[in-house]
Design an enzyme around this catalytic site. Structure first.
Site, PDB file in Angstrom:
ATOM      1  CG  ASP A 270      -2.138   4.523   3.841  1.00  0.00           C
ATOM      2  OD1 ASP A 270      -1.984   4.925   2.669  1.00  0.00           O
ATOM      3  OD2 ASP A 270      -3.112   4.834   4.542  1.00  0.00           O
TER       4      ASP A 270
ATOM      5  CG  ASN B 270      -9.107   8.738   6.087  1.00  0.00           C
ATOM      6  OD1 ASN B 270      -9.702   8.086   6.951  1.00  0.00           O
ATOM      7  ND2 ASN B 270      -9.689   9.157   4.974  1.00  0.00           N
TER       8      ASN B 270
ATOM      9  CG  ASP C 143      -6.368   3.667  -0.515  1.00  0.00           C
ATOM     10  OD1 ASP C 143      -7.079   3.366   0.457  1.00  0.00           O
ATOM     11  OD2 ASP C 143      -5.319   4.308  -0.419  1.00  0.00           O
TER      12      ASP C 143
ATOM     13  CG  ASN D 177      -4.554   7.933  -4.428  1.00  0.00           C
ATOM     14  OD1 ASN D 177      -3.537   7.290  -4.660  1.00  0.00           O
ATOM     15  ND2 ASN D 177      -4.698   8.634  -3.327  1.00  0.00           N
TER      16      ASN D 177
ATOM     17  CG  HIS E 129      -0.955   6.675  -1.661  1.00  0.00           C
ATOM     18  ND1 HIS E 129      -2.122   6.483  -2.348  1.00  0.00           N
ATOM     19  CD2 HIS E 129      -1.181   6.182  -0.407  1.00  0.00           C
ATOM     20  CE1 HIS E 129      -3.024   5.933  -1.551  1.00  0.00           C
ATOM     21  NE2 HIS E 129      -2.482   5.726  -0.371  1.00  0.00           N
TER      22      HIS E 129
ATOM     23  CG  HIS F 143      -2.018   0.979   1.195  1.00  0.00           C
ATOM     24  ND1 HIS F 143      -3.284   0.705   1.664  1.00  0.00           N
ATOM     25  CD2 HIS F 143      -2.068   2.258   0.755  1.00  0.00           C
ATOM     26  CE1 HIS F 143      -4.060   1.775   1.497  1.00  0.00           C
ATOM     27  NE2 HIS F 143      -3.325   2.735   0.956  1.00  0.00           N
TER      28      HIS F 143
ATOM     29  NE  ARG G  77       0.758  11.361  -2.428  1.00  0.00           N
ATOM     30  CZ  ARG G  77      -0.358  11.028  -1.797  1.00  0.00           C
ATOM     31  NH1 ARG G  77      -1.387  10.563  -2.483  1.00  0.00           N
ATOM     32  NH2 ARG G  77      -0.454  11.159  -0.501  1.00  0.00           N
TER      33      ARG G  77
ATOM     34  CG  HIS H 231     -10.228   4.348   2.016  1.00  0.00           C
ATOM     35  ND1 HIS H 231      -9.074   5.024   2.324  1.00  0.00           N
ATOM     36  CD2 HIS H 231     -11.225   5.030   2.623  1.00  0.00           C
ATOM     37  CE1 HIS H 231      -9.369   6.075   3.083  1.00  0.00           C
ATOM     38  NE2 HIS H 231     -10.669   6.098   3.273  1.00  0.00           N
TER      39      HIS H 231
HETATM   40 ZN   LIG Z   1      -6.917   4.386   2.254  1.00  0.00          ZN
END
Ligand SMILES: [Zn+2]
Length: 432
Positions: free
Chosen positions: A307, A280, A152, A94, A62, A60, A64, A179
């Site tokens: 995350d 979050n 997510d 995302n 990100h 998990h 970007r 999520h």
């Molecule tokens: Zn999430």
């Protein structure tokens, strides 16, 4: 390259087995694992107090790119991953535009190959633009190399859409990663619902916002037979639901983050509203943290994942309720887990590292290279005794947003080898 490491603890998560041996790596291949190896002209390392673990995968992150390259990009994310000890990562969709079609999946794979530091596996979005309205072409993305599907950052609030996604995902036998957040309950909340929110005068996110979706998704998995993977589980109630699902042979798996295992909402007050504590799902209570560790020890929790959510200073240095959610986490996973899981809670290394290597590989069908003679080295060496203060200025990640700054942690990665190539060694990215 000839590397000989003496008396090092080799962890074999796929065999539930560990052994103290010498290991010889030559030209990227594990040539020998034995009681006592002697060769000439090898770089020799004393493995005392060190461990070697194969194929560490962070499920998990990100990174970007595309769209938010000033927060992180695939190059800086790859360097951060290598420094964190990971040989592979699963990248969340995302981005902007989001990874919601096969061309975008191909783009991520191509960039990962160009950069060629660690393995980057894309996840595709469940709905177009992650808007929760229309399903994406899951099959196209799967064939292009997507390892799972997730919106997510957003929850799939429309239950019928999620049911369809679970139904389709069975064709490719991949998990839907959720999520879990009922946005009607959580809207504008920035902190756990309860005591701390009241003291600070901030709108709270109740546990039920997460746990009600967890049980809905488990029921939808039961209905369809599709695989559901619960991202960043944070409440004891969610754990109870997942335990129930597993007991009833529903195809549910889950992950926990190091920050939810080590911080409570009280830390927000202690740090005087440091926006780097804003995540979050939010930091919860001691009762939740204790239940997460217990669930990890009892194998209710399958995976530990960072995350990793890097942000620019401008997105974080704001009033608490306006700051972005998330921490730059990939470089502190291992020392946090060793300091608080192994040293403090006495959880065996084998159990901890199974949730960072073999379990992720199995759940997401990712190539896994064990520590075995004749195979390409795909491994990480960790120094259990190395103690260092977390200094975000030294992060390879562009995101310096960590609530652990200044914390003294023990057990840092010192060497990462991906597909036979040394990519990280003692504080430096190499061969790039
Ligand atoms: Zn999430």
């Amino acid at each position: 390259m000839r590397l000989l490491i003496h008396d090092v603890l080799l962890i074999h998560p796929e065999k539930d087995f560990q052994e103290k041996k010498d290991i010889l790596i030559e030209d990227g291949i594990i040539r020998e694992i034995d009681e006592y190896i002697r060769v000439s002209d090898a770089e020799e390392i004393n493995g005392e107090g060190k461990i070697i673990v194969p194929s560490l995968i962070d499920t998990h992150v990100h990174f970007r790119e595309p769209g938010y390259e000033w927060k992180e990009n695939m190059l800086t994310g790859s360097m951060a991953g290598a420094a964190g000890g990971f040989t592979g990562v699963l990248c969340m969709p995302n981005t902007d535009p989001s990874i919601d079609n096969s061309a975008m999946v191909n783009y991520v794979r191509r960039r990962a190959e160009e950069i060629n530091i660690i393995k980057i596996y894309p996840m595709g979005a469940i709905t177009k633009g992650r808007e929760g309205k229309e399903l994406t072409e899951l099959g196209d993305m799967y064939r292009a190399g997507a390892k799972a599907f997730s919106d997510d950052g957003n929850c799939v609030m429309n239950s019928e859409l999620l049911r369809c996604a679970l139904e389709y995902s069975k064709m490719f036998d991949v998990p839907i990663v959720e999520h879990c957040e009922d946005v009607n309950l959580s809207s504008e909340g920035s902190i756990n619902w309860g005591k701390t929110a009241t003291i600070l005068g901030l709108k709270g996110i109740p546990w039920v916002a997460e746990s009600s979706i967890v049980i809905r998704d488990i029921f939808l998995s039961q209905l369809t037979g599709g695989k559901i993977h619960i991202a960043h589980v944070s409440t004891w109630q969610s754990i109870e639901m997942i335990k129930w699902g597993k007991k009833n042979n529903i195809k549910v798996t889950c992950e926990v983050t190091p920050h939810h295992l080590t911080l409570t909402e009280d830390y927000i007050i202690k740090t005087n509203y440091d926006p780097d504590t804003k995540v979050n799902p939010p930091l919860r209570t001691k009762e939740d943290v204790d239940s997460l560790w217990k669930a990890l020890d009892e194998d209710i929790i399958d995976v530990i994942a960072s995350d990793h959510a890097p942000h620019h200073r401008d997105d974080k240095e704001k009033e608490y309720n306006l700051a972005e959610f998330g921490i730059s986490g990939i470089e502190t996973v291992i020392p946090l887990i060793i300091t608080y899981g192994y040293y403090e809670r006495k959880i065996p290394l084998l159990k901890l590292f199974k949730k960072l290597s073999y379990n992720p590989a199995k759940i997401f069908n990712i190539p896994y290279t064990p520590l075995a003679k004749g195979l390409k080295a795909n491994l990480t060496m960790i120094d259990l005794n190395l103690e260092k203060k977390v200094n975000p200025d030294e992060f390879f990640s562009l995101g310096k947003n960590t609530p652990f700054k200044g914390w003294s942690l023990k057990g840092w990665p010192v060497l990462t080898i991906v597909d036979g190539k040394i990519v990280y060694k003692e504080g430096r990215i190499v061969n790039v």
